[in-house]
Design a protein around this motif. Sequence first.
Motif, PDB file in Angstrom:
ATOM      1  N   LYS A  99       0.842  -1.204   0.000  1.00  0.00           N
ATOM      2  CA  LYS A  99       0.000   0.000   0.000  1.00  0.00           C
ATOM      3  C   LYS A  99       0.876   1.253   0.000  1.00  0.00           C
ATOM      4  CE  LYS A  99      -3.319   2.496   2.806  1.00  0.00           C
ATOM      5  NZ  LYS A  99      -3.340   2.930   4.168  1.00  0.00           N
ATOM      6  N   HIS A 100       1.908   1.243   0.828  1.00  0.00           N
ATOM      7  CA  HIS A 100       2.801   2.399   0.917  1.00  0.00           C
ATOM      8  C   HIS A 100       3.533   2.620  -0.410  1.00  0.00           C
ATOM      9  CE1 HIS A 100       5.163   5.477   2.802  1.00  0.00           C
ATOM     10  NE2 HIS A 100       6.274   4.877   2.419  1.00  0.00           N
ATOM     11  N   LEU A 101       3.975   1.546  -1.033  1.00  0.00           N
ATOM     12  CA  LEU A 101       4.655   1.662  -2.320  1.00  0.00           C
ATOM     13  C   LEU A 101       3.716   2.255  -3.376  1.00  0.00           C
ATOM     14  CD1 LEU A 101       7.198   1.213  -3.990  1.00  0.00           C
ATOM     15  CD2 LEU A 101       6.397  -1.116  -4.427  1.00  0.00           C
ATOM     16  N   ALA A 102       2.458   1.849  -3.366  1.00  0.00           N
ATOM     17  CA  ALA A 102       1.494   2.402  -4.325  1.00  0.00           C
ATOM     18  C   ALA A 102       1.326   3.904  -4.099  1.00  0.00           C
ATOM     19  CB  ALA A 102       0.153   1.690  -4.190  1.00  0.00           C
ATOM     20  N   GLU A 103       1.299   4.327  -2.841  1.00  0.00           N
ATOM     21  CA  GLU A 103       1.203   5.755  -2.522  1.00  0.00           C
ATOM     22  C   GLU A 103       2.444   6.507  -3.009  1.00  0.00           C
ATOM     23  OE1 GLU A 103       0.600   5.780   1.710  1.00  0.00           O
ATOM     24  OE2 GLU A 103      -1.460   5.043   1.543  1.00  0.00           O
ATOM     25  N   LEU A 104       3.616   5.912  -2.819  1.00  0.00           N
ATOM     26  CA  LEU A 104       4.854   6.533  -3.292  1.00  0.00           C
ATOM     27  C   LEU A 104       4.873   6.636  -4.816  1.00  0.00           C
ATOM     28  CD1 LEU A 104       7.504   4.855  -0.947  1.00  0.00           C
ATOM     29  CD2 LEU A 104       6.721   7.225  -0.893  1.00  0.00           C
ATOM     30  N   GLU A 105       4.399   5.603  -5.494  1.00  0.00           N
ATOM     31  CA  GLU A 105       4.341   5.624  -6.969  1.00  0.00           C
ATOM     32  C   GLU A 105       3.426   6.742  -7.446  1.00  0.00           C
ATOM     33  OE1 GLU A 105       6.089   4.026  -9.174  1.00  0.00           O
ATOM     34  OE2 GLU A 105       6.984   2.425  -7.999  1.00  0.00           O
ATOM     35  N   ALA A 106       2.293   6.943  -6.759  1.00  0.00           N
ATOM     36  CA  ALA A 106       1.373   8.022  -7.133  1.00  0.00           C
ATOM     37  C   ALA A 106       2.034   9.383  -6.908  1.00  0.00           C
ATOM     38  CB  ALA A 106       0.080   7.915  -6.320  1.00  0.00           C
ATOM     39  N   LYS A 107       2.748   9.526  -5.803  1.00  0.00           N
ATOM     40  CA  LYS A 107       3.460  10.783  -5.530  1.00  0.00           C
ATOM     41  C   LYS A 107       4.549  11.019  -6.576  1.00  0.00           C
ATOM     42  CE  LYS A 107       2.745  10.861  -0.537  1.00  0.00           C
ATOM     43  NZ  LYS A 107       3.381  10.698   0.777  1.00  0.00           N
ATOM     44  N   LYS A 108       5.239   9.948  -6.957  1.00  0.00           N
ATOM     45  CA  LYS A 108       6.291  10.054  -7.965  1.00  0.00           C
ATOM     46  C   LYS A 108       5.711  10.533  -9.287  1.00  0.00           C
ATOM     47  CE  LYS A 108       9.572   7.249 -10.568  1.00  0.00           C
ATOM     48  NZ  LYS A 108       9.985   5.884 -10.890  1.00  0.00           N
ATOM     49  N   LYS A 109       4.569   9.971  -9.673  1.00  0.00           N
ATOM     50  CA  LYS A 109       3.921  10.362 -10.925  1.00  0.00           C
ATOM     51  C   LYS A 109       3.528  11.839 -10.869  1.00  0.00           C
ATOM     52  CE  LYS A 109       0.471   8.686 -14.150  1.00  0.00           C
ATOM     53  NZ  LYS A 109      -0.554   7.678 -14.416  1.00  0.00           N
ATOM     54  N   GLU A 110       2.990  12.254  -9.737  1.00  0.00           N
ATOM     55  CA  GLU A 110       2.607  13.652  -9.550  1.00  0.00           C
ATOM     56  C   GLU A 110       3.829  14.564  -9.640  1.00  0.00           C
ATOM     57  OE1 GLU A 110       0.660  16.387  -6.013  1.00  0.00           O
ATOM     58  OE2 GLU A 110       0.129  14.268  -6.103  1.00  0.00           O
ATOM     59  N   LEU A 111       4.919  14.174  -8.992  1.00  0.00           N
ATOM     60  CA  LEU A 111       6.157  14.965  -9.050  1.00  0.00           C
ATOM     61  C   LEU A 111       6.721  15.031 -10.463  1.00  0.00           C
ATOM     62  CD1 LEU A 111       8.027  13.930  -5.775  1.00  0.00           C
ATOM     63  CD2 LEU A 111       7.196  16.201  -6.389  1.00  0.00           C
ATOM     64  N   GLU A 112       6.659  13.920 -11.192  1.00  0.00           N
ATOM     65  CA  GLU A 112       7.156  13.916 -12.564  1.00  0.00           C
ATOM     66  C   GLU A 112       6.360  14.887 -13.431  1.00  0.00           C
ATOM     67  OE1 GLU A 112       6.997   9.725 -13.453  1.00  0.00           O
ATOM     68  OE2 GLU A 112       9.054   9.406 -12.756  1.00  0.00           O
ATOM     69  N   THR A 113       5.044  14.963 -13.212  1.00  0.00           N
ATOM     70  CA  THR A 113       4.202  15.910 -13.948  1.00  0.00           C
ATOM     71  C   THR A 113       4.598  17.341 -13.611  1.00  0.00           C
ATOM     72  OG1 THR A 113       2.366  14.331 -13.994  1.00  0.00           O
ATOM     73  CG2 THR A 113       1.803  16.656 -14.340  1.00  0.00           C
ATOM     74  N   ILE A 114       4.787  17.610 -12.323  1.00  0.00           N
ATOM     75  CA  ILE A 114       5.185  18.956 -11.881  1.00  0.00           C
ATOM     76  C   ILE A 114       6.559  19.317 -12.428  1.00  0.00           C
ATOM     77  CG2 ILE A 114       5.815  20.327  -9.844  1.00  0.00           C
ATOM     78  CD1 ILE A 114       3.585  18.723  -8.339  1.00  0.00           C
TER      79      ILE A 114
END
Length: 143
Positions: A99-114
Amino acid sequence: MLTISQVSERTGLSPYTLRYYEKVGVLKEPKRKEGGARSYSESEVSFIQCLNGLKRLGMSLEEITEFFRDGCVMEKIQQGEDLAKLSPSLNKRTEILTKHLAELEAKKKELETIMALTREKLAMYDALAKGAAEEKNGSGARE
């Protein structure tokens, strides 16, 4: 046995943080010396270092508390406990980390967009600045 200051030096966590983790139940209360000072064993320090590692990974204190609800699995394995008995705990930890890894992946995707948007803005501003400099140099040459 180590004092709270020594544990603080070894783990990078302040004495205040160690006391707070104890207060909220992330850490068990350590043994106390005759005067009431906290006294930590090497295994407690190892546990705190592991806890700190999970905290640095971005896990919440609630997740960490749940993660360690059954104690230190690695310590139990080293003590020869049957892996079959540890299976529910291992499954729970796998679930928490997944679950934590999935949250980190979502944050990573958001950061990559930014980051991509930031790069676009930088490129646009660089082009505008070069255009302004060329215009300035060009108009200065005509005078």
